[in-house]
Every structure is written in structure tokens, then in C-alpha cells.
Motif scaffolding. Sequence first.
Motif, PDB file in Angstrom:
ATOM      1  N   CYS A  92       9.193  12.140 -14.481  1.00  0.00           N
ATOM      2  CA  CYS A  92       9.892  11.474 -13.395  1.00  0.00           C
ATOM      3  C   CYS A  92      11.372  11.805 -13.463  1.00  0.00           C
ATOM      4  O   CYS A  92      11.865  12.323 -14.470  1.00  0.00           O
ATOM      5  CB  CYS A  92       9.714   9.958 -13.487  1.00  0.00           C
ATOM      6  SG  CYS A  92      10.230   9.271 -15.062  1.00  0.00           S
ATOM      7  N   LEU A 124       5.714   9.461 -12.141  1.00  0.00           N
ATOM      8  CA  LEU A 124       6.164   8.263 -11.420  1.00  0.00           C
ATOM      9  C   LEU A 124       7.163   8.615 -10.311  1.00  0.00           C
ATOM     10  O   LEU A 124       7.764   7.724  -9.714  1.00  0.00           O
ATOM     11  CB  LEU A 124       6.806   7.260 -12.387  1.00  0.00           C
ATOM     12  CG  LEU A 124       5.868   6.506 -13.331  1.00  0.00           C
ATOM     13  CD1 LEU A 124       6.657   5.583 -14.237  1.00  0.00           C
ATOM     14  CD2 LEU A 124       4.819   5.711 -12.566  1.00  0.00           C
ATOM     15  N   TYR A 130       6.604   9.646 -19.448  1.00  0.00           N
ATOM     16  CA  TYR A 130       6.282   9.912 -18.036  1.00  0.00           C
ATOM     17  C   TYR A 130       7.005  11.155 -17.533  1.00  0.00           C
ATOM     18  O   TYR A 130       8.014  11.592 -18.110  1.00  0.00           O
ATOM     19  CB  TYR A 130       6.669   8.714 -17.164  1.00  0.00           C
ATOM     20  CG  TYR A 130       5.800   7.508 -17.406  1.00  0.00           C
ATOM     21  CD1 TYR A 130       4.653   7.281 -16.645  1.00  0.00           C
ATOM     22  CD2 TYR A 130       6.095   6.604 -18.424  1.00  0.00           C
ATOM     23  CE1 TYR A 130       3.830   6.193 -16.891  1.00  0.00           C
ATOM     24  CE2 TYR A 130       5.279   5.508 -18.683  1.00  0.00           C
ATOM     25  CZ  TYR A 130       4.147   5.304 -17.910  1.00  0.00           C
ATOM     26  OH  TYR A 130       3.333   4.226 -18.153  1.00  0.00           O
ATOM     27  N   LEU A 185      10.496   5.917 -20.093  1.00  0.00           N
ATOM     28  CA  LEU A 185      10.300   6.803 -18.928  1.00  0.00           C
ATOM     29  C   LEU A 185      10.464   8.254 -19.361  1.00  0.00           C
ATOM     30  O   LEU A 185       9.660   9.119 -19.002  1.00  0.00           O
ATOM     31  CB  LEU A 185      11.326   6.470 -17.836  1.00  0.00           C
ATOM     32  CG  LEU A 185      10.982   5.288 -16.923  1.00  0.00           C
ATOM     33  CD1 LEU A 185      12.187   4.909 -16.081  1.00  0.00           C
ATOM     34  CD2 LEU A 185       9.787   5.619 -16.029  1.00  0.00           C
ATOM     35  N   VAL A 213      13.325   0.700 -21.137  1.00  0.00           N
ATOM     36  CA  VAL A 213      12.530   1.214 -20.010  1.00  0.00           C
ATOM     37  C   VAL A 213      12.907   2.675 -19.764  1.00  0.00           C
ATOM     38  O   VAL A 213      12.037   3.544 -19.611  1.00  0.00           O
ATOM     39  CB  VAL A 213      12.765   0.353 -18.746  1.00  0.00           C
ATOM     40  CG1 VAL A 213      12.111   0.996 -17.532  1.00  0.00           C
ATOM     41  CG2 VAL A 213      12.224  -1.061 -18.957  1.00  0.00           C
ATOM     42  N   VAL A 214      14.227   2.961 -19.757  1.00  0.00           N
ATOM     43  CA  VAL A 214      14.690   4.334 -19.542  1.00  0.00           C
ATOM     44  C   VAL A 214      14.144   5.249 -20.650  1.00  0.00           C
ATOM     45  O   VAL A 214      13.635   6.343 -20.382  1.00  0.00           O
ATOM     46  CB  VAL A 214      16.241   4.375 -19.507  1.00  0.00           C
ATOM     47  CG1 VAL A 214      16.738   5.813 -19.509  1.00  0.00           C
ATOM     48  CG2 VAL A 214      16.755   3.612 -18.308  1.00  0.00           C
ATOM     49  N   LEU A 218       6.061  -0.157 -16.949  1.00  0.00           N
ATOM     50  CA  LEU A 218       5.738   1.169 -16.443  1.00  0.00           C
ATOM     51  C   LEU A 218       4.264   1.285 -16.077  1.00  0.00           C
ATOM     52  O   LEU A 218       3.906   1.967 -15.113  1.00  0.00           O
ATOM     53  CB  LEU A 218       6.162   2.230 -17.460  1.00  0.00           C
ATOM     54  CG  LEU A 218       7.672   2.153 -17.764  1.00  0.00           C
ATOM     55  CD1 LEU A 218       8.103   3.241 -18.713  1.00  0.00           C
ATOM     56  CD2 LEU A 218       8.490   2.233 -16.473  1.00  0.00           C
ATOM     57  N   VAL A 275      16.140   2.373 -12.356  1.00  0.00           N
ATOM     58  CA  VAL A 275      16.090   1.203 -13.229  1.00  0.00           C
ATOM     59  C   VAL A 275      17.357   0.380 -13.026  1.00  0.00           C
ATOM     60  O   VAL A 275      18.452   0.841 -13.336  1.00  0.00           O
ATOM     61  CB  VAL A 275      15.968   1.617 -14.714  1.00  0.00           C
ATOM     62  CG1 VAL A 275      15.826   0.377 -15.593  1.00  0.00           C
ATOM     63  CG2 VAL A 275      14.798   2.552 -14.912  1.00  0.00           C
ATOM     64  N   VAL A 297      15.044   9.952 -13.400  1.00  0.00           N
ATOM     65  CA  VAL A 297      15.465   8.593 -13.716  1.00  0.00           C
ATOM     66  C   VAL A 297      16.904   8.353 -13.267  1.00  0.00           C
ATOM     67  O   VAL A 297      17.798   9.166 -13.543  1.00  0.00           O
ATOM     68  CB  VAL A 297      15.360   8.324 -15.229  1.00  0.00           C
ATOM     69  CG1 VAL A 297      15.710   6.875 -15.542  1.00  0.00           C
ATOM     70  CG2 VAL A 297      13.979   8.676 -15.750  1.00  0.00           C
ATOM     71  N   ARG A 341       3.003   2.258 -12.358  1.00  0.00           N
ATOM     72  CA  ARG A 341       1.985   3.283 -12.108  1.00  0.00           C
ATOM     73  C   ARG A 341       0.822   2.705 -11.300  1.00  0.00           C
ATOM     74  O   ARG A 341       0.332   3.335 -10.361  1.00  0.00           O
ATOM     75  CB  ARG A 341       1.488   3.807 -13.457  1.00  0.00           C
ATOM     76  CG  ARG A 341       0.445   4.859 -13.336  1.00  0.00           C
ATOM     77  CD  ARG A 341       0.456   5.820 -14.501  1.00  0.00           C
ATOM     78  NE  ARG A 341      -0.746   6.663 -14.481  1.00  0.00           N
ATOM     79  CZ  ARG A 341      -0.961   7.625 -13.588  1.00  0.00           C
ATOM     80  NH1 ARG A 341      -0.060   7.892 -12.657  1.00  0.00           N
ATOM     81  NH2 ARG A 341      -2.079   8.330 -13.617  1.00  0.00           N
ATOM     82  N   VAL A 398      12.456   7.309 -10.185  1.00  0.00           N
ATOM     83  CA  VAL A 398      12.464   5.924 -10.671  1.00  0.00           C
ATOM     84  C   VAL A 398      13.906   5.434 -10.816  1.00  0.00           C
ATOM     85  O   VAL A 398      14.745   6.132 -11.395  1.00  0.00           O
ATOM     86  CB  VAL A 398      11.758   5.801 -12.043  1.00  0.00           C
ATOM     87  CG1 VAL A 398      11.714   4.344 -12.501  1.00  0.00           C
ATOM     88  CG2 VAL A 398      10.365   6.389 -11.986  1.00  0.00           C
TER      89      VAL A 398
END
Lengths: 470, 372
Positions: free
Chosen positions: B35, B9, B33, B29, B25-26, B235, B14, B37, B239, B12
Motif C-alpha cells: 500500500c 490495501l 501490506y 502497514l 499502524v504505520v 488493518l 493514518v 501510506v 481489509r 491508506v
Amino acid sequence: MGLAQQAIYFLLHPNQLRAIIQWKVWHEPVHRRDPSKETPTEKSCFHYLNLTSRSFAAVIQELNPELLMPICLFYLVLRGLDTIEDDMTIDIKEKEPLLRGFHELMEKDGWTFNGNGPNEKDRDLLVHFDDVIAELKKVKKPYYEIIKDITIKMGNGMADYALNAEHNANGVNTIADYELYCHYVAGLVGEGLTRLFVASNLANPKLLDRMELTESMGQFLQKTNIIRDVHEDWQDGRRFWPKEIWSQYFDKWDDLFAPENREKALQCSSHMVLNALKHAEECLFYMAGIRDQSVFNFVAIPQSMAIATLELVFRNPAIFERNVKITKGDACQLMTESTQNLRVVCDVFRRYARRIHKKNDPRDPNYLAISAQCGKIEQFIESIFPTQDPKKIAADRRHPNDQPGMDTMDAIYLVMSCVAIMILVGVSMVGVAWLMGANMEKMVRGLDQALGGSVRSPAPIANVPGRDEL
Amino acid sequence: MSSEAKPSLGSVLVIGGCGFLGHHVVRLLLRDYTCSVSVIDLRCTRNRRPDPDGVSYFEADITDLDRLEAIFSQVKPDVVIHTASPPAQGNDKVSHALFKKVNVDGTAAVIKACQKTGVKALVYTSSASVVSDNSSDLINADERWPTVRGKDQTEYYSETKAAAEELVLASNRAAEAPKLLTCAIRPSGIMGEGDTMVLYHLINVYRQGRDNVQVGNNDNLFDFTYVENVAHAHLLAARALLLTAASKTIPLDHERVDGEAFFITNDSPVYFWDFARAVWAAAGSPRGTEHVRVLPRSVGMVLGFLSECFFWAIGKPPTFNRQRIVYSCMTRYYDISKAKRRLGYKPLVPLDEGVRRAVKWTLEQQEKSKAQ
């Protein structure tokens, strides 16, 4: 039940009696067979159908003439197979080739079988199986091929289980085994029926692309029977509840029936009910694909009975003590409702889903999962027959005045119009009374006197016509 | 899942990443994923990841555009997940002003910052309540249902969420920054670890022994959603937006994610009081339903009205009111086919497992606060 007992029962449950009368009096079959035009072998087939089937005989005989004979024969062939499989007096060495080769035997003119034990209840069917064979020869080729194909699959499946049962007396182990067993005894029948419905153009051909719907129809019925018959099967030394489920509650199968373990046993049974309920939405979906009323009745009646039976057995300790079944009145009501249309059958499913949810107990480990499954059934029904229309909601919001509702002004108007109507009715009644010759003056005078008397009475008139009072 | 299989991703950011939903969400991630953050929140002390996770934290007020732009320029996010929102509690002038400030003005500032710094994808956390007028039933509602705005919307919180959602969706491929793709996630009844609203209140009802009353007939279905599933949907949406951004053509209408709103639930509506009882059972209640008295909705409304009068007389906000009765008797569930089709969404955690985890966490928190 004795006659007196029955009378008292119906006195206390008038709805049950009403449902029975309603079904007997008002049910009009879509098609009726015409015995006057039937050949003796046809008549004989229907005789054995009535003899061997309690639940299917009536609905089969009301089927569309195109499928009447094929489905009757399909039933009798499978019943024949079943009669051989069930008979424990037949040695496995003799049984296996009979089961695996049944599709060939049923093509031999004049073949009959009298090797069943004397106590086998359906032995007469096989003793006179030549009549079935004679009729099978007349079935249209495409239909016959379907019947034969399913007979091969079913015969081999039964033979495998018969051999397996010799080796393994412990019953079904995993949930996958359980569903495979249900596939052989019910899923295959469903497959044959769906193919017959589509071949005769009485169902949507798309059902053939979604065979999992057909499978669910069979699984739903068979699983329901297995849950309901648990006590009877236990007494007969058979077990169809998968170990994968009951071992979460008990170490030994027999413990399920011990009175002191009732609560645990109920939790185990609700796990089984949850497992069966998962097929409900696909069953409704399947029934949406039926195009002919008689076929719809044929498939819908057993499904409605099944969801009602699931509700009956759900959290019902009696299933561990005796055989339970839905009352005659409920059965009649369900038959009436299952011979209308999909919408009415959906109402039946929703009604029983809600009853199951009402019986659900928070202490049950599957409590929320069962609640969610009942919710899923309701949601699925909403997806076919939506209650709300977003376009209408948007339109109502744009023109709020069109909305039916009641604010204070509405209430005042309503009360005022009621009062006005009452005055109007009162006045016209007095008017009618006066027209018919009532003596108004006397009444006014009476009223006046009661209030103190200020109206001077006119000179008394003699010989007033009409009546003095009303 | 091996790290090669994890989808990427990019960078990102947040917003609200220390909040209830944001910190899940964190967590997802980092778990699912590839990524980098970053997090923006008012305070970054609670729900903070340990340093080895490599999350960068920035304390900022999202209504402060200059500060936002500075952080955006530093982080250079490809994806912004905007979860920040004050708790939907309070019905007075002060809380209304806060809703407006954070939800509407804050979101406008986030959009501006995205547009100025070349962000590719913005996913906004809206609410399933934007289509509810807080009294009518919502039966299997989907995205075709109109949002309830202005005087029809009796909850000011929902009004501000809808206004912000409108801003976000209007900024999709907007003239100011045609490359910015946006979408909105509308979760219903979020609960899970970190939730201080739904479960907290329900468990209190049980503690105070008020689990013996049921208002209404309990045939009303309601959607509750486990927080991890909501985070997962965000997420998936991010994506999908990145994939759309990378393709040269604009997707067909029935496949579109950008400029669209999505209802997200656990895909298993349950009867309102069943959910409450499942929570109580998970919290240790040994009782079935024998002790429950059923109060008709109309009686509940009268009691609610009397309670409102009483609290009005003593000059305090009522703890029990008619709206509570209305909510507990309302049918409110959603059809999430659109999210399933276009985002490939499917709940990761079933509802009963979500309830178990959430109740366990809530009880642990209460133990901790007692111990202190």
C-alpha cells in the motif's frame, strides 16, 4: 498414621473430617450392582477390578448397567496388558508378541498367563484371565469391537515403547514425544471410553467429531500423574518429563533433585504445570457432552482430582523429595462435588485455578503465562455459565429506579423503619406485660420518683391481684 | 512473508499516525501490506518513519475540515484509519473541552472528508471503556453489552469516544455517501512501545517502592492488549471493509464487518495485580509476594477519600483517589469471539512477550532522558 495421630489431625482439621463423613453418609450411587444376580465369572471380574484398581473400582461399579460390564472388562484387559508391559522379568522377545497379539489371546477360551514374576502385584489377574475372557464373549458386539480396537492400538504402542526403551534409556525428549506417550497410555483409553459412551447413547455423538476433547481428558490426567510422580519415577530410573522443558533449567536431569537447586526445580515444575493446565478448558467442554449422571461421575471425579493435584504440586518443593497426594478429606469433598453437575465441577476448576494463581511467584519465568492460563479457565467457565446478562444490564439502565442500591434516602428510610419497629416491639411487650397483670403504676411511680416526683400517688389499694413485679 | 503474498490495501491514510497506536499502524502497514501510506498528525516530528519508507506526512488539526479535505483530495485514500485522540488524562473543564473537540468534532470532520472524497473504508479507534460505567464489573463482556452514555458515564473521555463511535457507525452506507463503509475497533488497556500511560505509571509505582501494597483480593481479571495486536486488528478490519466494498452483495448479518464495533484484547485476561507484578519483574524487581500487604478494598476507599479531601484542601488535583482503588479492584475483561470470527483476528504477540518489549522500551526511554 496411627489412630491417635489421626484423631489429633481431624481435631485440628474438622473440615476434612466433615467432608469424609459427608461422602460416606450422603453419597447415593446412581446405580448399584446386584451381586445376587451375577454369574461366578462376573463376580470374579469385579473381584479383580477391586484388586487391581484403587481409584476406578468404585466409580466403575456405580456405572449405568448398560456399560457396567463392558467398562469393567475394558479396564481389566488394559490392566492385563499393563501387567505384561510393566514386568521387567519378562524378556522383550517374549513380551513383544504377547503385547502385539493380546487382542487374539483375549479371544481364546480358557487362556491364562502365569509368566509374570512373583513380585508383579497384579499377576493374579492374568493367572485367572479365563474368567475375563468368558465375560468378554457376552459383551454386545459394538462394544466388544471398540474394546478390541483399542487393545490392538494400545498393545502395539506398548510394544513400540518397550523396544524403544531397550535402545534408549534416556526417557522422553521433545514435548511432542511427551504428548505421544500420554496419548498411548491415557489418550487411547479415553478414545475407547468416548466411543463406548456414544455407542450406548449416554453421551453426545458430537464428541466423536471433536476427538481433541477426548484427547485432552487423557492428557490432563496423565500429565498430572507424571508431574506428581517425578520423585518416585526418578528413583525407579525412569523419566517422563520432556527434555525440551527441563533442559531450559538444567543440564543434567539429576540436578533437578539436588536440594540446592530447589528454586530452579520449582520453576521447571511450574513450566510442566502450565503445560498440563492448557487442557483444562477442553476437559470442561468434554464433560458438557455427557448425558448420563453415572457416566458424568465416572469422568468428572478423576478430572477434579487432577486439577486439585496440580494445585498441590504447583510450587511445592516436596515433590522433589517424596510422593505427595491430596488428603483423604479433600478427595472426599472433590468426589461429592464431582457427582452433581457441570456447574459444580466448573466451580471446583475455578476454585483451584484461583489457588494456583495465588501461589504464582513473579520471579518465575512463566509467571504471566500461568496467570493468563488461570484467567483462560475462568473465562471459559464464564462462556458456559455467564454471570452477566447484557439484556438485563440494558434493562436496568433504562429503569434505574428498579436497581437494588442504597442512596441517602434509602438509608434514612431504613433507619426510620428500624426505630419504628423497635418502638412497636417495645410497646407491644409492655402491653402484653400489662395484660398478663404487671403492675404498671408501680413502675411509673418508681420512674417518677427517680425523676423528682410530680405524679401524685393515688390512695394505696389493698389486695391487688396478680404479681407485684415481673 | 514474500511481497507477492502481502495483501493490498491501496492508498491508506493514518490519522494520528505519529501517535502511540498510529505509528504502530504505520509500521505494520509497511511490514505486512502492499500500500501507499500517508499520515496526518498535529505534529509530525515524533515517531516519524525514515524517508526511504516513503510515508507522506501532513501536519493538520483534524477539526479543520477545509484543511482535511485538501489533504484527502491530494492523497485520495481508499482506506482511512482514524486513531487520533488526546491522552485520556485530566478531569477538568479544559481537558473536557479538548476531548469533545478532538474526539467528537474531529471525528465528525473526518467522516465529512471521507464522504466528500470517495473514501471506501473508515476504521475508527474507539475504546473498550464505552461499555464501562467505571465502577461495575464487566465479566466476559461482548458487543451485545450496551454503551454507557450521558449521566451514567462518569468518565467524560469515554462519553466522547462513544459519541464519536456512534457517528462513525451511523455513517456506514449513509445517504450522504452510500459507498463509504465504516467500523470501530474497541481496544482494552493498550500497552507497548510508545506508551506513556499504563506502563509509565506502573514502573513509577515500583521505583517509588509502592509495590508492597495490594488493594483488594486480586481475583479480578483485566484485559491488557499489546499495541501491535491492536494495530493488526485495525488493518484486518480495513481489509475486510475493502473486500465488502468490492463485492456486489451486502454480507449476511453474522458475517458483517461494516457498521459494526469490535472489542480487541490480547485474548488473555490476567489478574490485575499479576499484570503489575509481571511489569515490575520485567523492570528488574527481585521480589516475590512475601513483602506484599493486602489492603481490603473498603480501607482503600477510605484512604482514597482522605487523599481527595487533603488535595481539595490544598487546592491541587489528587494523585491518589477512590477511582484508582475502584479500577484496581474491578473485573473488566471481554469476549472477543466476534473479532475472531468476522475479522479472523488472533493476537500476533502473546501478552508476556508484549510486556517484555514494552518494559524494555520504557526503561530505555527513562535512561535516555536521564542521560540528557
